[in-house]
Design a protein around this motif. Structure first.
Motif: not given
Length: 656
Positions: A292-299
């Motif tokens: 979640n917060i540490c993952s460089l998710k898109p958008k």
């Protein structure tokens, strides 16, 4: 060498000692085995700390740590209950028969805290408890329970000192027990302690720019991620500025969310790495952070620690390398298959954001091809193959697939290598950082390899050094159409890459400076490196001093944890192969001989890839193609035995 042992040799502050080592430290104080010198506690010169090895004759040896030393002999009566593989403190005594001897004073780290065992009856119907590692009889007791009442094949977790059953894990006829066995054998964890989960749930779930005004705002740049299709945590994102010829490698800023000494940090340090099984990962960080917060998710906005590398347009050498904290906004999530398809088929039909990203991503891909070609002038391209397993809901093996590097993998790899080098070059290499090192091969190992290769008609007559020898071997192997097979042998002859506080370079990559910076979600070494670089940027000498005072034991710790994570993954794979083989008893398969040293090993050729079997039978040579029959499978130890049927002629292989 255990981390605590290194502290005892080098000297340490009491505050530096891990919680699990406090009792040993106090016991050594009471024994008078340690002394305080210039504010640091260290082992007295008459004592030796090291790993204990016990031979078949019952004699033990504490391994030497320096060239000037010999292994310290421990007579059977002086072992004091220490077991093979334990790390012990021994006191040197008057030499016996002219050789340095000692007596074990204390076990500071046990090789194993527990045994994984199972219930069994032998051919004479005798009831036995067998150690799953060795297949040898062991002991187990369970209060109020006769273990004979359990179903045969019941798997038990047994305290190594008391023989008490700690857990009934399942039965060997249930494929789902394999996961528990593999994790337990190498002490890999699944669930996180409640305190870690509680702390993780208190971390912010979204990034608000106003709360991070001191960071560089890069949200306007078209960053993207490229990962496997199944990835859930995204460590890294990239962007390339065509005008400035500058690469941005943005890494999840885990160190912002995981401060020193927190419950999450202690658990991450204990785990060291994320363990990946075919059906599930066992993360280093709680999923509330890693996915979640540490993952460089898109958008979405995310905090990142950025390596900014300006390249010379002609030579592609880095001309300026910077590190800073930033906020990014990944515009798109690609997977490797997406990028490979675009590289192969073109961009027809691609529009909007993806089209905009490709205006820099496609030129960057061509640049990374040139970077790779230049790198291979000094490093090596080993054609190693990884076997990907697919298992069903019942945890049975369904299929396998050989994974090899593709252009998209190479694109990301070269970008990460640039960032890893840039991070390492910030330090002198004299105990001031954590480096990823790969030492040159030992001459004896290379000579043994040449002898093995000569047996199959592969000769190398002229070479100047280890790099030229390896390249010559690879050249000859290619002529014989044995590139991947010989590369596997070369890799086996090389030293293992590890973590070290002393920079000696990376032989395999051909780099003078290298470290691991790009995966702090899944590797604790990267998290430490982030913290070290930040102490430079923020001018925090006290924090740097703490990290560096303990950097050697930390390097030892993460190197060992890396090996354990890998062994757990291999153990699980082998258990699935064994269960598959058990359903094919009596069947014949084509195979290739891959080892002929002490006992022959072969790899089966067919739809199921990567199955290594132990061969009973006749004279075979390395890389012979043979037909074998599966005649025995040991499920507890995951060993597949086959018997030789026939050697295949070249004509038969061509027809096949």
């Amino acid at each position: 060498m255990s981390p605590f042992a290194i502290q005892l040799i080098n000297g340490c502050l009491i505050s530096d000692i891990e919680q699990e080592d406090q009792n040993s430290f106090q016991a050594l104080q009471q024994l008078g085995a340690i002394e305080e010198v210039d504010g640091l506690w260290k082992l007295k010169s008459i004592y030796r700390v090291g790993r204990l090895y016990i031979g078949k004759d019952g004699k033990g040896y504490v391994e030497a740590e320096f060239k000037e030393q010999r292994d310290l002999l421990i007579e059977p009566d002086d072992l004091r209950g220490a077991k093979h593989g334990d790390v012990v403190v021994a006191k040197r005594v008057i030499a016996r028969r002219g050789r340095a001897s000692g007596k074990v004073q204390l076990v500071i780290e046990k090789a194993h805290l527990f045994t994984i065992a199972y219930t069994h009856r032998d051919e004479s119907n005798n009831f036995l408890i067998l150690d799953i590692r060795t297949g040898l009889p062991t002991h187990a007791v369970m209060k109020g329970m006769d273990l004979k009442a359990f179903k045969l094949g019941t798997v038990l977790k047994v305290d190594i000192d008391t023989d008490k059953v700690l857990e009934v894990m399942g039965t060997l006829d249930d494929p789902m027990v394999d996961e528990k066995i593999s994790l337990a054998l190498y002490e890999r964890e699944d669930e996180f302690p409640p305190a870690c989960v509680t702390d993780a749930l208190e971390v912010e779930v979204e990034v608000t720019k106003a709360e991070h005004s001191d960071r560089v705002d890069l949200t306007h740049l078209d960053f993207c991620t490229i990962d496997p299709v199944t990835a859930k945590d995204f460590d890294d994102a990239i962007y390339f500025d065509m005008e400035e010829y500058t690469l941005y490698v943005a890494i999840a800023d885990v160190s912002h969310y995981v401060p020193f000494f927190t419950h999450i940090d202690k658990e991450a340090k204990k785990r060291g790495f994320t363990t990946y099984l075919p059906h599930k990962s066992f993360p280093m960080l709680p999923r509330e952070l890693s996915e979640n917060i540490c993952s460089l998710k898109p958008k979405v906005d995310r905090l990142a620690f950025v390596s900014k590398i300006a390249l010379d347009r002609t030579t592609l050498k880095p001309i300026k390398e910077e590190f800073f904290e930033a906020i990014i906004h990944s515009k798109h999530r690609f997977n490797y298959d997406n990028i490979d398809a675009i590289l192969e088929n073109g961009t027809e039909g691609v529009t909007d954001t993806v089209a905009q990203i490709l205006t820099w991503l496609l030129p960057l891909q061509k640049i990374t091809v040139k970077l790779r070609n230049e790198r291979l002038k000094h490093g090596f391209d080993f054609r190693s193959e990884e076997t990907k397993l697919t298992i069903d809901a019942s945890h049975l093996l369904v299929s396998t697939e050989i994974e090899t590097g593709t252009p998209s993998h190479s694109l990301i790899e070269e970008c990460m290598l640039l960032a890893n080098q840039a991070a390492a070059k910030r330090f002198t290499g004299e105990g001031d950082s954590i480096f990823r090192i790969h030492e040159p091969p030992q001459l004896a190992k290379m000579e043994a390899l040449l002898t093995e290769l000569a047996a199959i008609g592969l000769y190398v007559e002229e070479y100047e050094d280890a790099p030229s020898l390896i390249r010559a071997i690879q050249k000859e192997a290619a002529k014989m159409n044995l590139s991947s097979e010989v590369d596997a042998m070369v890799i086996k002859a090389l030293r293992r890459a590890s973590y070290s506080a002393q920079n000696v370079g990376h032989f395999g990559l051909g780099f003078s400076h290298y470290s691991h910076f790009t995966s702090p979600i899944r590797r604790y070494a990267d998290l430490i490196l982030h913290r070290l670089i930040k102490t430079q940027l923020r001018d925090e000498p006290e924090e740097a001093s703490y990290l560096l005072r303990n950097i050697e034991p930390l390097c030892a710790r993460v190197s060992e944890l890396e090996r354990d994570a890998t062994k757990a993954e291999w153990d699980f794979r082998d258990r699935k192969f064994a269960r598959w083989a058990a359903t094919h008893l009596g069947e014949t398969f084509e195979a290739e001989i891959v080892e002929v040293e002490e006992s022959a090993k072969a790899v089966l050729l067919g739809e199921i890839k990567g199955v290594t079997v132990h061969l009973k039978g006749d004279n075979v040579m390395l890389f012979d193609r043979v037909r074998v029959r599966i005649n025995e499978v040991n499920i507890p130890q995951a060993i597949i035995m086959v018997e030789f049927v026939e050697k295949l002629s070249k004509d038969a292989m061509e027809l096949a």
